[in-house]
Scaffold this motif. Structure first.
Motif, PDB file in Angstrom:
ATOM      1  N   ALA A 183       0.826  -1.218   0.000  1.00 17.51           N
ATOM      2  CA  ALA A 183       0.000   0.000   0.000  1.00 17.51           C
ATOM      3  C   ALA A 183       0.854   1.261   0.000  1.00 17.51           C
ATOM      4  O   ALA A 183       0.501   2.270  -0.603  1.00 17.51           O
ATOM      5  CB  ALA A 183      -0.934  -0.011   1.201  1.00 17.51           C
ATOM      6  N   GLY A 184       1.996   1.209   0.686  1.00 14.50           N
ATOM      7  CA  GLY A 184       2.860   2.387   0.760  1.00 14.50           C
ATOM      8  C   GLY A 184       4.302   2.003   0.517  1.00 14.50           C
ATOM      9  O   GLY A 184       4.607   0.908   0.041  1.00 14.50           O
ATOM     10  N   ASP A 185       5.215   2.923   0.841  1.00 16.95           N
ATOM     11  CA  ASP A 185       6.634   2.650   0.679  1.00 16.95           C
ATOM     12  C   ASP A 185       7.102   1.663   1.740  1.00 16.95           C
ATOM     13  O   ASP A 185       6.603   1.647   2.871  1.00 16.95           O
ATOM     14  CB  ASP A 185       7.441   3.938   0.796  1.00 16.95           C
ATOM     15  N   ALA A 186       8.083   0.835   1.384  1.00 13.38           N
ATOM     16  CA  ALA A 186       8.647  -0.113   2.340  1.00 13.38           C
ATOM     17  C   ALA A 186       9.341   0.653   3.464  1.00 13.38           C
ATOM     18  O   ALA A 186      10.106   1.585   3.208  1.00 13.38           O
ATOM     19  CB  ALA A 186       9.633  -1.042   1.644  1.00 13.38           C
ATOM     20  N   PRO A 187       9.091   0.295   4.732  1.00 10.41           N
ATOM     21  CA  PRO A 187       9.760   0.983   5.838  1.00 10.41           C
ATOM     22  C   PRO A 187      11.236   0.623   5.884  1.00 10.41           C
ATOM     23  O   PRO A 187      11.619  -0.505   5.561  1.00 10.41           O
ATOM     24  CB  PRO A 187       9.025   0.450   7.072  1.00 10.41           C
ATOM     25  N   VAL A 188      12.058   1.576   6.263  1.00  9.64           N
ATOM     26  CA  VAL A 188      13.506   1.336   6.324  1.00  9.64           C
ATOM     27  C   VAL A 188      14.055   1.600   7.720  1.00  9.64           C
ATOM     28  O   VAL A 188      15.267   1.684   7.900  1.00  9.64           O
ATOM     29  CB  VAL A 188      14.251   2.209   5.295  1.00  9.64           C
ATOM     30  N   ALA A 189      13.191   1.717   8.705  1.00 10.41           N
ATOM     31  CA  ALA A 189      13.630   1.976  10.075  1.00 10.41           C
ATOM     32  C   ALA A 189      12.901   1.051  11.033  1.00 10.41           C
ATOM     33  O   ALA A 189      11.769   0.640  10.800  1.00 10.41           O
ATOM     34  CB  ALA A 189      13.383   3.431  10.463  1.00 10.41           C
ATOM     35  N   PHE A 190      13.573   0.728  12.134  1.00  6.31           N
ATOM     36  CA  PHE A 190      12.958  -0.036  13.201  1.00  6.31           C
ATOM     37  C   PHE A 190      11.950   0.842  13.935  1.00  6.31           C
ATOM     38  O   PHE A 190      12.196   2.020  14.171  1.00  6.31           O
ATOM     39  CB  PHE A 190      14.020  -0.505  14.203  1.00  6.31           C
ATOM     40  N   GLU A 191      10.832   0.253  14.295  1.00  6.37           N
ATOM     41  CA  GLU A 191       9.877   0.933  15.156  1.00  6.37           C
ATOM     42  C   GLU A 191      10.110   0.487  16.594  1.00  6.37           C
ATOM     43  O   GLU A 191      10.971  -0.345  16.872  1.00  6.37           O
ATOM     44  CB  GLU A 191       8.451   0.625  14.684  1.00  6.37           C
ATOM     45  N   SER A 192       9.341   1.026  17.528  1.00  2.00           N
ATOM     46  CA  SER A 192       9.580   0.734  18.938  1.00  2.00           C
ATOM     47  C   SER A 192       9.451  -0.749  19.252  1.00  2.00           C
ATOM     48  O   SER A 192      10.107  -1.263  20.160  1.00  2.00           O
ATOM     49  CB  SER A 192       8.605   1.533  19.808  1.00  2.00           C
ATOM     50  N   ASP A 193       8.589  -1.461  18.497  1.00  2.00           N
ATOM     51  CA  ASP A 193       8.416  -2.889  18.744  1.00  2.00           C
ATOM     52  C   ASP A 193       9.055  -3.747  17.666  1.00  2.00           C
ATOM     53  O   ASP A 193       8.643  -4.876  17.436  1.00  2.00           O
ATOM     54  CB  ASP A 193       6.936  -3.239  18.905  1.00  2.00           C
ATOM     55  N   GLY A 194      10.074  -3.218  17.002  1.00  2.00           N
ATOM     56  CA  GLY A 194      10.879  -4.037  16.109  1.00  2.00           C
ATOM     57  C   GLY A 194      10.795  -3.655  14.647  1.00  2.00           C
ATOM     58  O   GLY A 194      10.099  -2.722  14.250  1.00  2.00           O
TER      59      GLY A 194
END
Length: 314
Positions: A183-194
């Motif tokens: 649906a959107g761009d692939a995330p390239v950063a860790f979030e708080s839960d991984g």
């Protein structure tokens, strides 16, 4: 239907599992992260039926190939050494080397280091870039932050455990979330839960991916996990140090770049033109509309046709 055969060969001190099909000029197919020989399943058949000997190894640390314990044994020198030693094991003097994702820098560097052994190079998603003036992790930390995925991958055990916790879910989420169907761009950063928190469980798989494909990847990672594959990232600064002698050295064999227009890792078309000084024999790039990161799996027929056309032009 052309059959894909599997066997083990001794390569550069490792037992390496390879998949191969066909006979004729050899084309070496190098997979990326987190994949295996299986990412080339379509091209193995297409290349064989077009008159080529297609060979796709599980690279160092992956699948059925040995997994050295020491992080430093996953440097670019080891990885290119494996690719070139595989040619020796196959009894091949020169070959075309194609690489996707992490396989792309291995292919580009093999062509840069040993143009006498590499007849031509094909990069999918990744293109050869000039060596930076500073260590890459220093640049990433300064410009992208500590939670950028390549920086966080430096932490031993963290991503290793998260990605291995539920293998089918990991592959469903990563393969779908970095594809052109996301649906959107692939995330390239860790979030708080991984890391996987940025890749939601898909409601359904995209048309190019099946539950059988997910099961195949999960089975290949069940024994070895992700530490070997992640150790490739843990050599980024070491690779920068080891390649100082090739700073700004050109990649001279004929070259082709294939990329999806929705691939987060692809370089912009206007920047490709600026790299021709480093890749003087780069052909016109092939851009795949609507395609994400998993180029040869999302657009198998188009990628195979582009590769075969390039190979026949050599």
């Amino acid at each position: 239907m052309t059959e894909i055969a599997h066997r083990d060969v001794q390569v550069n001190g490792l037992r390496m599992r390879i998949a191969e099909a066909g006979s004729g000029p050899t084309v070496l197919l190098l997979h990326g992260f987190p994949e295996s020989w299986y990412s080339w399943r379509h091209q193995l058949v297409a290349l064989a039926e077009a008159g080529f000997h297609a060979v796709a190894p599980d690279q160092r640390g992956y699948g059925g190939t040995d997994r050295p314990e020491r992080v430093e044994e996953y440097s670019i020198m080891h990885l290119t050494g494996d690719a070139l030693a595989l040619l020796d094991a196959l009894g091949v003097d020169r070959a075309v080397i194609a690489g996707h994702d992490w396989g792309a820098p291995v292919a580009w560097h093999a062509a840069q280091f040993r143009p006498d052994r590499v007849r031509a190079v094909i990069g999918l998603s990744g293109i050869h870039r000039p060596r930076s003036s500073r260590p890459p992790l220093e640049i990433m930390r300064r410009t992208l932050g500590e939670d950028y995925y390549m920086v966080r991958f430096q932490r031993p055990g963290e991503a290793d455990a998260e990605l291995a916790r539920d293998l089918p879910a990991t592959f469903r989420r990563l393969l779908t979330g970095s594809s052109g169907d996301a649906a959107g761009d692939a995330p390239v950063a860790f979030e708080s839960d991984g890391f996987l928190a940025g890749f939601p469980e898909p409601g359904k798989l995209p048309g190019w991916l099946t539950e059988e494909d997910i099961a195949a990847y999960a089975a290949q990672y069940a024994a070895g996990g992700f530490t070997g594959p992640l150790n490739w990232y843990r050599n980024l600064d070491r690779n920068w140090e080891l390649t100082a002698a090739w700073h700004r050295a050109p990649v001279t064999p004929p070259a082709l770049y294939i990329a999806g227009e929705r691939d987060f890792a692809a370089i912009a078309p206007d920047r490709v033109a600026g790299l021709r000084g480093l890749i003087p024999n780069l052909r016109e790039p092939v851009w795949l509309p609507g395609c994400g990161h998993w180029t040869q799996q999302e657009r198998p027929a188009e990628v195979s046709d582009a590769m075969i056309g390039f190979l026949r032009s050599l």
